[in-house]
Design a protein around this motif. Structure first.
Motif, short mmCIF file in Angstrom:
data_model
loop_
_atom_site.label_atom_id
_atom_site.label_comp_id
_atom_site.label_asym_id
_atom_site.label_seq_id
_atom_site.Cartn_x
_atom_site.Cartn_y
_atom_site.Cartn_z
N PHE A 175 3.76 -5.99 -8.25
CA PHE A 175 2.74 -6.48 -7.34
C PHE A 175 2.48 -7.98 -7.45
O PHE A 175 1.54 -8.50 -6.85
CB PHE A 175 1.43 -5.72 -7.58
CG PHE A 175 1.59 -4.23 -7.54
CD1 PHE A 175 1.94 -3.58 -6.36
CD2 PHE A 175 1.42 -3.47 -8.69
CE1 PHE A 175 2.10 -2.20 -6.33
CE2 PHE A 175 1.58 -2.10 -8.67
CZ PHE A 175 1.92 -1.46 -7.49
N ALA A 219 7.22 -4.04 -4.88
CA ALA A 219 6.61 -2.98 -4.07
C ALA A 219 6.67 -3.29 -2.58
O ALA A 219 6.91 -2.40 -1.76
CB ALA A 219 5.16 -2.76 -4.52
N ALA A 220 6.45 -4.55 -2.22
CA ALA A 220 6.43 -4.91 -0.80
C ALA A 220 7.80 -4.80 -0.15
O ALA A 220 7.90 -4.71 1.08
CB ALA A 220 5.89 -6.33 -0.64
N PRO A 262 8.96 2.89 2.53
CA PRO A 262 8.05 4.01 2.25
C PRO A 262 8.84 5.23 1.78
O PRO A 262 9.89 5.55 2.30
CB PRO A 262 7.39 4.26 3.60
CG PRO A 262 7.45 2.95 4.31
CD PRO A 262 8.75 2.34 3.89
N ASP A 286 -1.64 2.56 -7.44
CA ASP A 286 -1.33 1.41 -6.59
C ASP A 286 -0.05 1.65 -5.80
O ASP A 286 0.07 1.22 -4.64
CB ASP A 286 -1.20 0.14 -7.44
CG ASP A 286 -2.53 -0.33 -8.01
OD1 ASP A 286 -3.58 0.10 -7.49
OD2 ASP A 286 -2.51 -1.11 -8.98
N ARG A 298 0.73 2.50 -1.38
CA ARG A 298 1.77 1.86 -0.57
C ARG A 298 2.86 2.87 -0.16
O ARG A 298 3.94 2.48 0.24
CB ARG A 298 2.39 0.70 -1.35
CG ARG A 298 1.42 -0.46 -1.57
CD ARG A 298 1.91 -1.38 -2.67
NE ARG A 298 1.13 -2.59 -2.78
CZ ARG A 298 -0.05 -2.66 -3.41
NH1 ARG A 298 -0.57 -1.58 -3.98
NH2 ARG A 298 -0.71 -3.81 -3.48
N SER A 299 2.54 4.16 -0.28
CA SER A 299 3.47 5.25 0.09
C SER A 299 4.76 5.22 -0.73
O SER A 299 5.84 5.53 -0.23
CB SER A 299 3.79 5.19 1.59
OG SER A 299 2.61 5.36 2.36
#
Length: 290
Positions: free
Chosen positions: A77, A83-84, A88, A109, A113-114
């Motif tokens: 993160f 993560a970004a 998904p 967390d 964000r699936s």
């Protein structure tokens, strides 16, 4: 396999895991702060990733194999977090030895964000990571386990499904590592005594390995200690951290043991003696000063 797997942290254990996946036919995107570690894997067919976000790009799963919870959070993160970049439904394998509550926090967390968290600490050392015989302690939802079974079984022939409660992988690892620390401290003391009694250390260890005093970590570490080989496979600071985390988990559960604190203090003493960056076989030096 032609699926892409990202891995952040390709040191001793992470590098062994990445090599194992490459040998098994996976496409590996490797990221580490030490460029030489990445380039060693590139020579074996890995793709170099400059950031965790790059390692996650197009990956079906991401393996996080860094030192602690703070680094794990930064990898996922932070400014160039993975993560970004994950699609998904992708899985994140949390392989670092961290506190159960940190696993739970990271998992929450990721879920927001699936992304599917898999609590999957490992044990066994770099050679066993490379040949797929390390143990993998897995806690996650059934759906995440089923979807990533091929990856988990490529990483290890010893996958232990410890439950569906995230954090139970971490709890299992801390119990294991507390015992590893106790065993290692005991082995270092016993071998130092053997030396003081004038015994041949190699022959004494031969006996122990076939007798009631045997333990895997004693054999592995004391063979290196006898040879004066303290090149780090697992730094002293790792079991210092892990025994601390185990004692914190014990206190939170209302449990007070006698041997864990003694072993933890031995690792503290080794660090204070200047051995922090040596292999944890250096614990032998505490009891057998040169």
């Amino acid at each position: 396999m032609n699926q892409v797997v990202g891995i952040v942290g390709v040191g001793n254990m992470g590098g062994g895991m990445a090599a194992r996946l490459l040998a098994s036919g996976w496409t590996v995107q490797a990221c580490d702060l030490v460029e030489a570690k990445v380039q060693a894997l590139v020579r074996d067919g890995a793709r170099a990733a400059a950031t965790p976000a790059d390692a996650a790009q197009g990956a079906a799963a991401l393996i996080v194999c860094v030192v602690d919870a703070q680094q794990s959070h930064e990898v996922l993160f932070g400014a160039h977090g993975a993560a970004a970049s994950l699609r998904p439904g992708a899985a994140v394998l949390l392989c670092s030895t961290i506190a159960p509550h940190d696993v739970e926090r990271l998992a929450a967390d990721l879920d927001a964000r699936s992304l599917a968290a898999i609590d999957a600490p490992m044990s066994g050392g770099p050679a066993r990571a490379r040949d797929g015989t390390m143990s993998l302690m897995v806690a996650c939802a059934d759906a995440a386990f089923d979807a990533n079974r091929a990856l988990l079984e490529s990483l290890s022939a010893k996958v232990f499904r410890v439950g569906t409660r995230l954090g139970d992988g971490a709890r299992t690892k801390l119990v294991n590592n507390l015992l590893a620390g106790i065993n290692l401290a005991g082995a270092a003391e016993a071998m130092a005594l053997a030396g003081r009694l004038g015994l041949d250390l190699g022959r004494t260890l031969d006996v122990i390995e076939q007798s009631s005093g045997q333990s895997w970590i004693a054999s592995d570490r004391m063979r290196r200690a006898i040879a004066g080989d303290y090149a780090p496979r697992a730094h002293v600071t790792l079991l210092q951290k892990d025994t601390r985390l185990a004692l914190e988990a014990a206190r939170a559960a209302g449990f007070e043991g006698a041997l864990g604190p003694v072993a933890h203090e031995a690792f503290n003493r080794a660090v204070e003696a200047g051995d922090a960056e040596l292999d944890d076989a250096a614990l032998f030096r505490l009891f057998s000063p040169q």
